[in-house]
Design a protein around this motif. Sequence first.
Motif, PDB file in Angstrom:
ATOM      1  N   GLU A   1       1.881  11.998   3.237  1.00 43.63           N
ATOM      2  CA  GLU A   1       1.145  12.290   2.009  1.00 43.63           C
ATOM      3  C   GLU A   1       0.644  11.001   1.353  1.00 43.63           C
TER       4      GLU A   1
ATOM      5  N   LYS B   1      -6.209   8.092  -5.748  1.00 38.86           N
ATOM      6  CA  LYS B   1      -5.075   7.182  -5.828  1.00 38.86           C
ATOM      7  C   LYS B   1      -4.016   7.759  -6.756  1.00 38.86           C
TER       8      LYS B   1
ATOM      9  N   SER C   1      -8.034  14.906   1.406  1.00 42.61           N
ATOM     10  CA  SER C   1      -7.011  14.272   0.580  1.00 42.61           C
ATOM     11  C   SER C   1      -6.037  15.343   0.126  1.00 42.61           C
ATOM     12  N   TYR C   2      -4.762  15.003   0.053  1.00 38.86           N
ATOM     13  CA  TYR C   2      -3.778  15.941  -0.460  1.00 38.86           C
ATOM     14  C   TYR C   2      -3.811  15.954  -1.981  1.00 38.86           C
TER      15      TYR C   2
ATOM     16  N   ASP D   1     -10.010  19.691   1.608  1.00 39.98           N
ATOM     17  CA  ASP D   1     -10.299  18.303   1.225  1.00 39.98           C
ATOM     18  C   ASP D   1      -9.886  17.391   2.373  1.00 39.98           C
TER      19      ASP D   1
ATOM     20  N   THR E   1      -4.690  21.634  -2.349  1.00 36.10           N
ATOM     21  CA  THR E   1      -5.114  21.560  -0.949  1.00 36.10           C
ATOM     22  C   THR E   1      -4.442  22.636  -0.096  1.00 36.10           C
TER      23      THR E   1
ATOM     24  N   ASP F   1      -2.324   8.173   0.194  1.00 39.23           N
ATOM     25  CA  ASP F   1      -3.615   8.307  -0.474  1.00 39.23           C
ATOM     26  C   ASP F   1      -4.755   8.104   0.521  1.00 39.23           C
ATOM     27  N   ILE F   2      -5.727   8.990   0.497  1.00 43.38           N
ATOM     28  CA  ILE F   2      -6.948   8.833   1.268  1.00 43.38           C
ATOM     29  C   ILE F   2      -8.111   8.556   0.319  1.00 43.38           C
ATOM     30  N   PHE F   3      -8.277   9.411  -0.666  1.00 41.58           N
ATOM     31  CA  PHE F   3      -9.363   9.233  -1.632  1.00 41.58           C
ATOM     32  C   PHE F   3      -8.820   9.065  -3.045  1.00 41.58           C
TER      33      PHE F   3
ATOM     34  N   PHE G   1      -3.174  12.202   8.178  1.00 43.83           N
ATOM     35  CA  PHE G   1      -2.753  13.237   7.236  1.00 43.83           C
ATOM     36  C   PHE G   1      -1.348  13.760   7.522  1.00 43.83           C
TER      37      PHE G   1
ATOM     38  N   SER H   1      -9.066  19.538  -3.666  1.00 44.21           N
ATOM     39  CA  SER H   1      -7.642  19.212  -3.805  1.00 44.21           C
ATOM     40  C   SER H   1      -7.199  19.206  -5.264  1.00 44.21           C
TER      41      SER H   1
END
Length: 323
Positions: free
Chosen positions: A62, A68, A141-142, A139, A146, A64-66, A59, A116
Motif C-alpha cells: 500500500e 501522498k 492508487s489505493y 484508480d 478503491t 504511495d503512487i499518486f 500495487f 480512490s
Amino acid sequence: MNLSSLEQIIVCPCCKNKLTKDGGHYKCTSEGCNSTYPVFNGIPILINPHNDLFEQKDFETEGDIFFKTYSNPGIRFLKRIQPDITYNNVSERNYADIAALLKGEKPIRILVLGGSVDGVGITHLKNILKKEDLLVETDVSYGPNTTVICDAHEIPFADESFDLVIAQAVLEHVLDPFLCVREMSRVLKENGLIYAETPFMQQVHGGKYDFMRFTHLGHRRMFRNFNEINSGVIAGAGSALVWSLKYFLTSFANSKKVDRVLSYGGTFLFFWVKYFDLILNKTRGSIDAASGFYFLGRKEKGYLLSDKELLASYRGFRYSAEE
C-alpha cells in the motif's frame, strides 16, 4: 459492493476476454493470453503485465503512487486546515442532475475512474444508490474507495457494462486522454452517460503524472462521439489567478523543502481570490480564462460532432481573422 456482479463484467485488460477466479488471483480464459492478475487485500490488480507505465508488483503493497500520505500528525493537521485554491460551486449541481437522469435505471451500474477518493459533489450521486446497484471505483492508487486497480487506457470491463462513466480530475493525468475516452465509450451502454471534469488554466499538480490541459473546445472535441447534455466552466478565472499567483511564488524555490513552505504559505495568501468566481462563473468571458471545464454527454449510436459544428459552438469573445 456486490462482488459477484463485478466478477460478471471484469475482463482481461490485454485481450478483453473473460477472467476466472483461480485461487488468490484472476486468470485470463484465452489460451493465447493466459495473463494472470493478483488480488491484494481483496482488491483485484487488473494491470496489463506488459504495461509500460505501471507494474502489477507496484500495487502489492500500500505504498504511495499518486496521492501522498503523511504519517506525521502535525503535517496531517496542516493539510487539513489548508484552504482549497479552486472555487467549485458547479460539481454538486451536476451530480444532482446526473442522479435525476439515472432515475428509472434498474440496477444502476457506475464506473468511476480515478475514484480512490471522493470527487467534489459525488456524494449527491452516491446517496441515490441502492443495494442492487453497482459502483466500481478504480484508480492507480489505493484510497478509501478503491475497489479495482486499473489503467484507464485499458479498462478491464466488458463492452457496454455501465450506465455512467465518470472521470473527474483524471484526464490531465493520463498519457493519451483520447484513448481513455474511447475506452470509456466502449464500456458504456448505448444511451449511457459520461461525465468529465478537466483543467485548463492550472499549473502542474500531479508531479510526473501530469500531462494535458484543454480549452473548452478542445475538451468538447475529445467527447465528439457523445451528444452534449451540458458543458461549461467548473472553476473560473478567479481560481485560475490563484493558481498562477501561488505558482509564481513557488517558482522562487530552489529545493523541495522551500517549495513546500512557499506552496503552503501561498495558499493562505491568495486563496480568497477564488471567490471572484461567484461573479465570473456567470459571465460569458470566463470561458476563455477558466481554471477548468466539465462535460456531460450521452452515448448515442452514430452520433459525431463535426469540426465545423465544433467551431460554431465557441462561446467566448476571442476573435479570429475573419471576424
